[in-house]
Enzyme design. Structure first.
Site, short mmCIF file in Angstrom:
data_model
loop_
_atom_site.label_atom_id
_atom_site.label_comp_id
_atom_site.label_asym_id
_atom_site.label_seq_id
_atom_site.Cartn_x
_atom_site.Cartn_y
_atom_site.Cartn_z
CE LYS A 61 1.84 1.46 -1.29
NZ LYS A 61 1.83 0.01 -1.54
N1 GLU Z 1 4.02 -2.10 0.27
C1 GLU Z 1 3.71 -3.47 0.04
C2 GLU Z 1 2.73 -3.61 -1.10
O1 GLU Z 1 2.62 -2.74 -1.93
C3 GLU Z 1 3.28 -4.20 1.30
C4 GLU Z 1 2.03 -3.71 1.96
C5 GLU Z 1 1.72 -4.37 3.29
O2 GLU Z 1 2.40 -5.30 3.65
O3 GLU Z 1 0.78 -3.91 3.92
O4 GLU Z 1 2.11 -4.62 -1.27
#
Ligand code: GLU
Length: 420
Positions: free
Chosen positions: A113
């Site tokens: 993240k």
């Molecule tokens: N931000 C989204 C999540 O928390 C998507 C992450 C992604 O598609 O890599 O799942």
């Protein structure tokens, strides 16, 4: 009206909440202390300091993060958050949840993240582009289609992902679409990606209602958050006949006992600068009331730690489906269990987004374009199977679905690590 970030909730640390649940799963799996550390701690934590020139001509400095939690199952995958409250512990928790999320639905991805402390709503498009490009430059050796693949999260969307792809591609002298997902269609995005998380939330709600022997028609719902996830969840549920009686965004919380017409509500919000404020035909209520309303289904689709020891006693929903990451802090788990509330945990409930990200990444790698029917069908198949696995594990181990999901995910990562 109180904004979510100003709610008088207990101070809780999302990384600690993640660890608490991880440790319960690790107990069930009989993992020794060293293995627990290896599996739970982030593989890498990057803290960035960079500056951009704002539209005013002034230089402004920003702090950003990228946490790679795990690459055991594949390239690390996870969004980038632009928000004034972003901090390292939050990003660490979100990165770990990405690892468990990908593992629980069986994707060949690890977890990561990123985030930048900023207030995107107060910044111009030019400033946001500079910010995204500066962040990408700083992480040019971290990102890569087979290393670390970002995506949108709170405060970011297809524009940011397009700038990121462009910046990365410029450095490498050719278009590299698979370095990021959640892009616009004309920059290598996938059909169905924008609405995927909300579609996934609605799919698991229908599966959970079946388990509770409840019919979708007329089932009442409250949704906290009317961003990408909340809005699309509302839309799909409305189309299935559920009655959405409360919704909120950062500006307003609205109640209508007859149920909202979600098409009207979305059109209003879009016309009104993405705000629900002033919507006619509804009663504004306090934001803190939404969580404790008399409804069948509660969908927290905004931020972490909105259901805590401080308000969980007043929650009346029979089913909580976590559209957001980490909306329930660990200190609320016991009361939820005592009350017999069924919780479909974040790492399963909102996995539709990363699942269609995987489809986008695959299409980019294979130079293919899939039609939306194929995307939606494959998404539904994966979520049906994963829901059944988690539900069955919760019965087998006699634990809530959240712990069952962690047991499945942690076990998969542990096995893969042993076989490396
Ligand atoms: N931000 C989204 C999540 O928390 C998507 C992450 C992604 O598609 O890599 O799942």
């Amino acid at each position: 009206m109180t904004s979510i970030s100003k709610l008088p909730v207990d101070i809780v640390n999302p990384y600690e909440s993640m660890l608490e649940r991880f440790n319960i799963a690790a107990d069930i799996l009989g993992l020794d202390p060293e293995k627990r550390k290896r599996l739970s701690r982030p593989a890498k934590q990057i803290i960035l300091n960079f500056s951009i020139i704002m539209d005013s001509g002034e230089e402004r400095n920003f702090e950003g993060y990228r946490v790679i939690h795990s690459t055991v199952l594949g390239p690390s995958k996870g969004g980038i958050r632009f928000d004034k409250d972003v901090n390292l512990d939050e990003v660490k928790a979100l990165a770990a949840w990405m690892t468990w999320k990908s593992a629980v639905v069986g994707l060949p991805f690890g977890g990561a993240k990123g985030g930048i402390i900023c207030s995107p709503k107060t910044m111009s498009k030019t400033e946001l582009e500079k910010l995204t490009r500066a962040y990408t430059k700083a992480l040019i050796d971290t990102f890569g289609p087979n290393k670390d693949v970002p995506a949108p999260d709170m405060g970011t969307g297809a524009d940011e992902m397009g700038w990121l792809m462009d910046e990365y591609s410029q450095v490498h002298g050719k278009k590299i679409y698979a370095v990021v997902t959640g892009k616009h269609l004309d920059s290598g995005g996938s059909l169905g990606r924008t609405e995927a998380t909300g579609r996934g939330v609605s799919i698991v709600i229908l599966l959970a209602l079946k388990k509770l022997s409840m019919r979708p028609e007329g089932t009442t719902v409250a949704i906290q958050g009317f961003g990408n996830v909340g809005m699309h969840s509302a839309l799909f549920l409305f189309e299935k006949g559920l009655k959405i009686i409360a919704v909120s965004d950062i500006y307003e919380t609205l109640y209508n006992s007859n149920g909202f017409n979600i098409h009207h509500l979305i059109a209003y919000s879009k016309k009104n600068n993405n705000s629900l404020k002033g919507y006619p035909d509804a009663t504004p209520i306090e934001n803190s009331q939404l969580i404790t309303l008399e409804v069948d289904v509660l969908i927290p689709a905004a931020k972490e730690d909105v259901i805590t020891a401080g308000n969980v006693n007043d929650v009346k929903a029979k089913l909580i489906v976590e559209g957001a990451n980490g909306p329930t802090s660990a200190d609320a788990d016991e009361v939820i269990q005592q009350k017999g509330i069924l919780v479909v945990p974040d790492i399963l409930a909102n996995a539709g987004g990363v699942t269609v990200s995987y489809f986008e990444w695959l299409q980019n790698q294979l130079d293919e374009t899939w039609d939306v029917e194929k995307v939606n069908r494959m998404l539904e198949e994966i979520l049906d199977k994963s829901f059944a696995e988690v539900f069955d594990a919760s019965e087998k181990y006699k634990v809530p679905m959240r712990i069952a999901a962690y047991v499945i995910a942690v076990h998969r990562v542990d096995l893969a690590q042993q076989n490396k």
